[in-house]
Every structure is written in structure tokens, then in C-alpha cells.
Design an enzyme around this catalytic site. Structure first.
Site, PDB file in Angstrom:
ATOM      1  CB  SER A   1       0.428   8.337   1.948  1.00  0.00           C
ATOM      2  OG  SER A   1      -0.356   9.501   1.859  1.00  0.00           O
TER       3      SER A   1
ATOM      4  CB  SER B   1       2.245  11.925   1.286  1.00  0.00           C
ATOM      5  OG  SER B   1       2.309  10.925   2.302  1.00  0.00           O
TER       6      SER B   1
ATOM      7  CE  LYS C   1       5.691   9.961   3.428  1.00  0.00           C
ATOM      8  NZ  LYS C   1       4.298   9.492   3.524  1.00  0.00           N
TER       9      LYS C   1
END
Length: 492
Positions: A178, A154, A79
Site C-alpha cells: 500500500s 491503500s 494518511k
């Protein structure tokens, strides 16, 4: 060699160790898939092909010497919130579009030390603020199951990359859901560990008392392999807990589902926004666990209505403090031709931050301001303690707590949910972060539009092994985690 992306982490490890294929061949296979398929999915912000091949060659040398770790040579995606030395780290924001990190986050460093190969950095909601990955400066990522739908957020890029078989495993972060919500939206397994289990050093902060990194993969077994690498104490992170780390892979069958007490909060299944099909799939999965020997116990979680308002006072307050460092002076985006220092601050931040990030900074600054600090922020922290106590009381009578991971399946891209609608979509995930508990998402079926549905299991502190074990055994008796979206079936 055309279906390497269909292998599990264990199968990839065995194949590499037995020299059935090389890490270079495996890495090239994934890079070809990314080059062809990610033009549709748009999960990657940065593809590090040259570095990945160099890391693969290094892994091959170690494998040939016969002293490689279990995960040596296996590719993964990070990420884009984890700092990566010499590689752009953006947190999905314009304000960090030109930021090249001078160091590795601890999670990244541990992955490198284990011989994992970094394919690149994947997309996310800006500064991890969002539930759709649409707030990214780099544009929306598509859900591999329906490219006109969001992958969640996210950690949407992480979920989409794994679901499209553009990486076998990925790192994610979870501040209010997330990891679990995008795992739910994309039909994956995603674990949010206990707060302090995985180091936050080098992870760009959103809300420091809530943020936690974790693995995202197809199965609990795959997640366990990555947890064995990234979990553990880190002296560089003051919130990291110095506690012995389990062997998550060895413990995959350690928890017996027979006799397991699963708490069913009646408040969770009466939420007005809970989609009927999501509710049905979750209840079917609980029935399956019951058939496997678990008992379902109705419980009360009386603080449910306080989750959203409490979280959306504490998280923005911490964000307003954490994001004050992005001022256009030290690093990151700087506005052009500022007339004075105040103009530099104001324009750099207003031009560099997106609308959702600005909204949360303003909310947080207001909550921390003189005259409102006690009325809002301090009160929210007191309610947070009551939420934690609510869970601890429940765990006196049950082993884990079950809930949907999200009240709906994936939204359409451009659905333009109001901030309130988006925030209410986090109703089932926020409290876990407020209490610092571990939780996992497992895929449990699809709605009528063939969009994935996820079951969330919440555990007591340090029960990651238990959660992974329960889901692993569920996955030995079901095949939802093996289902693939049509885009994942494409060949490079």
C-alpha cells in the site's frame, strides 16, 4: 514564491533556514493549492488549515531563534490511518466518520517534534483494504497523471497529494503493497521499511503482523529526510525493534552501485498478468543500473504462486480480530434505534463497514473458526515461513532483488475489478510483508498512455539505507522522479 511546491525537501529546508521564505508563507502556498486543485484530485479528507498555520508560526519562531531541526516548518500530509489528537481520524470508513482521536500516533508525534507542519489527513481505501482507494467512504481519489484513473491503494491519497504537489511529502502505510503500488501508479518514490522499524502505535490496525508505516515523496532523498524522523524504537509498540537507526540522509551515497548484485527472479517476469510495457520499462531501468556497474543475477523464488493465497488467509484473519473492536458501543458509528444488543452489533457493523471490509472480515472469521483454523490459518503461517526462507536463501547470492511494483499501470476509476483480479494485482508486493522485509518503489518511465511505471527493489532486513542509496544514485542518472503531471503544473 509561486513555485515553492517545485522545491525538494533539502531545498525547502535550506530556504527556511536561510530565511528566504517563512514556514507560514510555505504553508499558505500549499493551502492555496489544496483549495484550488484538490477539488479535481480529491486527495484530502480533512484539511487542517488553522492548525497548520499555527504550527507554521511556531516553526518560524524556532527558526528565527536559530535552533530548529532540519525539517522544521516543512508541511506534510498524513494518511488518515494515523491517529491525530483533536483531528478526525477515519481510516476511510463510515464507522469512524465521527471519531476524533484523543492522542497522536507515534509517527505523528515524531513529525510534530521535528517541527513538521500538518496540512491535513489524506484519503485511503477503507481500513487500508484495497488497491485503488475507491473503497473509501469519502469517494475515489483521482490519479494526478490521469484524473479518471485510480492513484492506487491503500495509500492513494498520500500518493495523489504528493504527485499533484499538494504536499511535499506524506506518510503512508504498507500491509501488502500500500506504499509501493500507489507510488508506482503516481510516479513517486515510496519506502516500505523492515517490519518493526517504524512504530505502529496509533496506526489503526488492519493486519498487525504485516502493517508498517513509511514515507512517500518524489525522490529517495526526500524519503530519507522523513525516515530520519519517523524511524526508531517505540516502547508503546510491542513489535517495535530496539535497533540503532541509520542517518538515512548521510548514507545516500554510502552504497556503491558498482559491484551491486541485483537478483532477477525468473518467476516474476513470467507472470501471465504482467503488462508488456511495464515489463519493458522495468527491464530498461535494470539495464541502466547495469550500466552504472551493477550485475544482474537470475534467481529462483519458488514460492511465488503461494504469495496471494497465503496473504489472503493471514491478513483477513488478523483483520477480523482487529476490527471486532468496532461494535457500535465504545466509539465510532452506532446504528439508530437498535431493538437489542445483538441488533446494535449487527446493524452498526453492517451499516458502518463497506463491502470490501465486510468481505475480508468474513473470510478471516471463517479461516479462524473451529474446524478450519488448522486447515487454513495454521497452514498459511507455515507457508509464510517457507516464503521468508525462500528470500533469505536468495539473499545469500544477491544484495537486492528487483521486480515490478505492480503488473500494470493505474486502472480506470470504476473498472470494477473482481476481488480476485484486485488481489492478483498485489502479486509482486505481498511477499515482502509476509517476510517482514524492506522494499522501495522508484519511478522508471511511462506506458503509452503516459501513466507511470515503477521498479521495486527488495532488500534484506534493516537495509533501508542501502535501498534509498541505490535509488538515489539511480535518480542522479535519470530524471523520471522529476516529471510532473499537468495538474501539478497548475498555479493556485
Amino acid at each position: 514564491m509561486t513555485d515553492l511546491h517545485r522545491l525538494t525537501i533539502r531545498e525547502l529546508s535550506e530556504g527556511l533556514q536561510q530565511a528566504q521564505f517563512s514556514s507560514r508563507e510555505l504553508t499558505e502556498h500549499y493551502l492555496k493549492r489544496i483549495a484550488k486543485i484538490d477539488t479535481k484530485v480529491k486527495s484530502y479528507v480533512t484539511v487542517t488549515a488553522e492548525q497548520a498555520l499555527a504550527e507554521a508560526d511556531a516553526a518560524d519562531a524556532v527558526l528565527k531563534a536559530g535552533n530548529a531541526s532540519v525539517l522544521a516548518g516543512i508541511p506534510l500530509a498524513h494518511k488518515d490511518i494515523f491517529c491525530t489528537k483533536g483531528i478526525k481520524t477515519t481510516a476511510g470508513s463510515k464507522i469512524l466518520d465521527n471519531f476524533i482521536s484523543p492522542y497522536d500516533a507515534t509517527v505523528v508525534a515524531k513529525a510534530k517534534a521535528a517541527g513538521l507542519v500538518t496540512l491535513g489527513k489524506v484519503n485511503m481505501d477503507e481500513f487500508a483494504m484495497g488497491s485503488t482507494s475507491e473503497s473509501s467512504y469519502f469517494g475515489a481519489t483521482g490519479n494526478p497523471w490521469a484524473l479518471d484513473h485510480v492513484p492506487g491503494g491503500s495509500s492513494g491519497g498520500s500518493a495523489a497529494a504528493v504527485a499533484a504537489d499538494l504536499a511535499p511529502i506524506a506518510t503512508g502505510t504498507d500491509t501488502g503493497g500500500s506504499i509501493r503500488q500507489p507510488a508506482s501508479f503516481c510516479g513517486l518514490t515510496g519506502l516500505k521499511p523492515t517490519y518493526g522499524r517504524v512504530s505502529r502505535f496509533g496506526m489503526i490496525a488492519y493486519a498487525s503482523s504485516l502493517d508498517q508505516g513509511g514515507p512517500m515523496a518524489r525522490s529517495a532523498e526526500d524519503c530519507a529526510y522523513l525516515m530520519n524522523v519517523i524511524a526508531g524504537h517505540d516502547a508503546k509498540d510491542s513489535t517495535s525493534i530496539n535497533k540503532e537507526v541509520d542517518d538515512y540522509v548521510a548514507n545516500l551515497n554510502a552504497t556503491s552501485v558498482k559491484g551491486l548484485r541485483i537478483g532477477i527472479p525468473k518467476q516474476y517476469f513470467n507472470v501471465s498478468g504482467l503488462d508488456a510495457e511495464v515489463k519493458a520499462r522495468v527491464e530498461e531501468s535494470l539495464k541502466k543500473l547495469e550500466e552504472m556497474g551493477a550485475s544482474l543475477v537470475e534467481i529462483d523464488l519458488n514460492m511465488t504462486e503461494a504469495y496471494v493465497p497465503t496473504y489472503y488467509l493471514i491478513a483477513p484473519a488478523e483483520a477480523s480480530s482487529n476490527l471486532s473492536r468496532f461494535d457500535g458501543v465504545r466509539y465510532g458509528y452506532r446504528c439508530e434505534n437498535p431493538v437489542d444488543l445483538m441488533d446494535l452489533y449487527k446493524r452498526s457493523r453492517s451499516e458502518g463497514f463497506g463491502a470490501e471490509v465486510q468481505r475480508r472480515i468474513l473470510i478471516g472469521t471463517y479461516a479462524l473458526s473451529a474446524g478450519y483454523y488448522d486447515a487454513y490459518y495454521v497452514k498459511a503461517q507455515k507457508v509464510r515461513r517457507l516464503i521468508q526462507q525462500d528470500f533469505l536463501k536468495a539473499f545469500e547470492n544477491v544484495d537486492v532483488i528487483a521486480a515490478p511494483s505492480a503488473p500494470t499501470t493505474a486502472y480506470k476509476i470504476g473498472a470494477n475489478l473482481s476481488p480476485t483480479e484486485m488481489y492478483l494485482g498485489d502479486i509482486y508486493t505481498l511477499a515482502v510483508n509476509l517476510a517482514g522485509l524492506p522494499a522501495i518503489n522508484a519511478p522508471v518511465g511511462f506506458d503509452q498512455e503516459s501513466l507511470p511505471v515503477g521498479l521495486q527493489l527488495i532488500g534484506n532486513y534493516w537495509s533501508e539505507s542501502q535501498l534509498l542509496s541505490i535509488v538515489h544514485q539511480y535518480q542522479q542518472n535519470t530524471d523520471w522522479h522529476t516529471k510532473r503531471a499537468s495538474v501539478a503544473e497548475e498555479t493556485a
